[in-house]
Design a protein around this motif. Structure first.
Motif, PDB file in Angstrom:
ATOM      1  N   UNK A 218       0.846  -1.185   0.000  1.00 53.96           N
ATOM      2  CA  UNK A 218       0.000   0.000   0.000  1.00 53.96           C
ATOM      3  C   UNK A 218       0.887   1.242   0.000  1.00 53.96           C
ATOM      4  N   UNK A 219       0.635   2.127  -0.954  1.00 56.28           N
ATOM      5  CA  UNK A 219       1.343   3.400  -1.020  1.00 56.28           C
ATOM      6  C   UNK A 219       0.373   4.515  -0.653  1.00 56.28           C
ATOM      7  N   UNK A 220       0.825   5.469   0.119  1.00 58.03           N
ATOM      8  CA  UNK A 220      -0.024   6.603   0.500  1.00 58.03           C
ATOM      9  C   UNK A 220       0.135   7.739  -0.495  1.00 58.03           C
ATOM     10  N   UNK A 221      -1.008   8.323  -0.884  1.00 54.64           N
ATOM     11  CA  UNK A 221      -0.980   9.436  -1.820  1.00 54.64           C
ATOM     12  C   UNK A 221      -2.070  10.440  -1.505  1.00 54.64           C
ATOM     13  N   UNK A 222      -2.053  11.541  -2.240  1.00 55.02           N
ATOM     14  CA  UNK A 222      -3.063  12.584  -2.079  1.00 55.02           C
ATOM     15  C   UNK A 222      -3.591  12.952  -3.450  1.00 55.02           C
ATOM     16  N   UNK A 223      -4.904  12.910  -3.631  1.00 53.92           N
ATOM     17  CA  UNK A 223      -5.499  13.276  -4.908  1.00 53.92           C
ATOM     18  C   UNK A 223      -5.303  14.761  -5.197  1.00 53.92           C
ATOM     19  N   UNK A 224      -4.718  15.084  -6.336  1.00 46.50           N
ATOM     20  CA  UNK A 224      -4.440  16.483  -6.668  1.00 46.50           C
ATOM     21  C   UNK A 224      -5.724  17.291  -6.827  1.00 46.50           C
ATOM     22  N   UNK A 225      -6.760  16.675  -7.362  1.00 41.35           N
ATOM     23  CA  UNK A 225      -8.027  17.396  -7.582  1.00 41.35           C
ATOM     24  C   UNK A 225      -8.854  17.457  -6.305  1.00 41.35           C
ATOM     25  N   UNK A 226      -8.989  16.307  -5.627  1.00 41.92           N
ATOM     26  CA  UNK A 226      -9.868  16.263  -4.451  1.00 41.92           C
ATOM     27  C   UNK A 226      -9.157  16.693  -3.174  1.00 41.92           C
ATOM     28  N   UNK A 227      -7.847  16.564  -3.148  1.00 38.48           N
ATOM     29  CA  UNK A 227      -7.103  16.863  -1.933  1.00 38.48           C
ATOM     30  C   UNK A 227      -7.265  15.804  -0.861  1.00 38.48           C
ATOM     31  N   UNK A 228      -7.886  14.689  -1.177  1.00 42.35           N
ATOM     32  CA  UNK A 228      -8.129  13.632  -0.200  1.00 42.35           C
ATOM     33  C   UNK A 228      -6.976  12.626  -0.169  1.00 42.35           C
ATOM     34  N   UNK A 229      -6.759  12.045   1.024  1.00 45.63           N
ATOM     35  CA  UNK A 229      -5.759  10.985   1.160  1.00 45.63           C
ATOM     36  C   UNK A 229      -6.270   9.719   0.481  1.00 45.63           C
ATOM     37  N   UNK A 230      -5.399   9.050  -0.253  1.00 53.84           N
ATOM     38  CA  UNK A 230      -5.784   7.809  -0.948  1.00 53.84           C
ATOM     39  C   UNK A 230      -4.714   6.751  -0.746  1.00 53.84           C
ATOM     40  N   UNK A 231      -5.137   5.486  -0.859  1.00 52.83           N
ATOM     41  CA  UNK A 231      -4.213   4.373  -0.832  1.00 52.83           C
ATOM     42  C   UNK A 231      -4.061   3.832  -2.253  1.00 52.83           C
ATOM     43  N   UNK A 232      -2.844   3.527  -2.608  1.00 49.77           N
ATOM     44  CA  UNK A 232      -2.547   2.973  -3.925  1.00 49.77           C
ATOM     45  C   UNK A 232      -1.949   1.582  -3.724  1.00 49.77           C
ATOM     46  N   UNK A 233      -2.443   0.607  -4.460  1.00 49.92           N
ATOM     47  CA  UNK A 233      -1.905  -0.753  -4.378  1.00 49.92           C
ATOM     48  C   UNK A 233      -0.829  -0.932  -5.446  1.00 49.92           C
TER      49      UNK A 233
END
Length: 282
Positions: free
Chosen positions: A225-240
């Motif tokens: 799991x990689x942690x990221x932030x959506x550039x448009x939404x500004x929300x924290x997301x998980x990337x597999x």
């Protein structure tokens, strides 16, 4: 461990059978000395026809085998002994029991199809940490100590033998032999890449946990799991992030389609993956 060992030797056997077919039905009848000890044996056989190509191949391979055993290691040496002796035996069986003939006298067809069959067989053997013997051993030494890929190493070693073929059989045959060497050098690496290709994937989804669990439990693969932030939404997301075989990726894609059709999947080809669950570092 035993199953893996049996599988390797079965694949090596299949590979040398393909090489033997290419040699006996495409190369020898057309005097195509396309590099390697077999090419050298074809040249010698034309000068001393009393000695079979399979016999010459076996003698030279045994000499080079000692070199491989000492410089590369016991495991490689054992597999190479099996492959080189096995290739000579299969060629001998074809020569003495099946009366090999030229499938085609068209030198272009013989060069292209004979080389593709031989390249596929060699790639199978190389991919199981062995060679078909002969100058393949020298190519493996270049690969091991100078990091030159197998196709280019074969090309370097085999050019000298095709020059000898030009002297014995004439320039026309020599050029066809050279063409075969070039095709072999290119296609061996492409076949090996194809055998080892995996899918390197990154997934963004609203069902990350479910997808991760499917990868771990159903596919029996690891993922990160990689942690990221959506550039448009500004929300924290998980990337597999995961690396899968073709078949595993097809199963995963079908599963994702069922639970999240809006998932974002990025896929790249990975031609070599080393580590647990994939190839061992030799």
């Amino acid at each position: 461990m035993t199953k893996h060992w049996v599988k390797e030797y079965l694949l090596i056997t299949f590979g040398i059978i393909l090489v033997a077919i290419a040699v006996e039905y495409f190369f020898i009848p057309n005097n195509l000395a396309a590099g390697g000890v077999i090419g050298l044996a074809i040249v010698i056989n034309s000068l001393i026809p009393q000695i079979a190509v399979s016999t010459i191949t076996l003698v030279v391979n045994l000499i080079l085998f000692v070199v491989a055993f000492l410089l590369i290691g016991k495991q490689f040496g054992g597999k190479t002994l099996y492959a080189s002796v096995g290739l000579s035996v299969i060629m001998w069986i074809i020569e003495y029991f099946f009366s090999p003939f030229a499938i085609t006298r068209d030198l272009i067809i013989a060069t292209i199809f004979g080389t593709l069959i031989a390249a596929f067989g060699m790639a199978i053997v190389f991919n199981n940490n062995s060679t078909t013997g002969g100058t393949d051993i020298l190519a493996k030494l270049l690969n091991k100590f100078f990091n030159i890929n197998m196709g280019k190493a074969l090309l370097i070693v085999d050019i000298i033998i095709t020059l000898a073929a030009s002297v014995v059989f004439g320039l026309d045959i020599g050029f066809y032999a050279m063409l075969s060497v070039i095709i072999l050098g290119i296609t061996v690496d492409r076949f090996i890449d194809g055998f080892n290709t995996s899918k390197e994937i990154m997934i963004m989804s609203t069902s990350v946990e479910n997808i991760g669990e499917f990868i771990l439990k159903d596919l029996n693969r690891g993922c990160t799991y990689l942690n990221g932030v959506g550039a448009y939404s500004g929300e924290d997301i998980k990337i597999i992030y995961a690396i899968l075989s073709r078949g595993e990726f097809i199963r995963l894609k079908s599963y994702i389609k069922e639970i999240d059709e809006k998932a974002f999947i990025s896929v790249r080809e990975s031609y070599e993956v080393l580590g647990e669950g994939f190839m061992k570092m030799e």
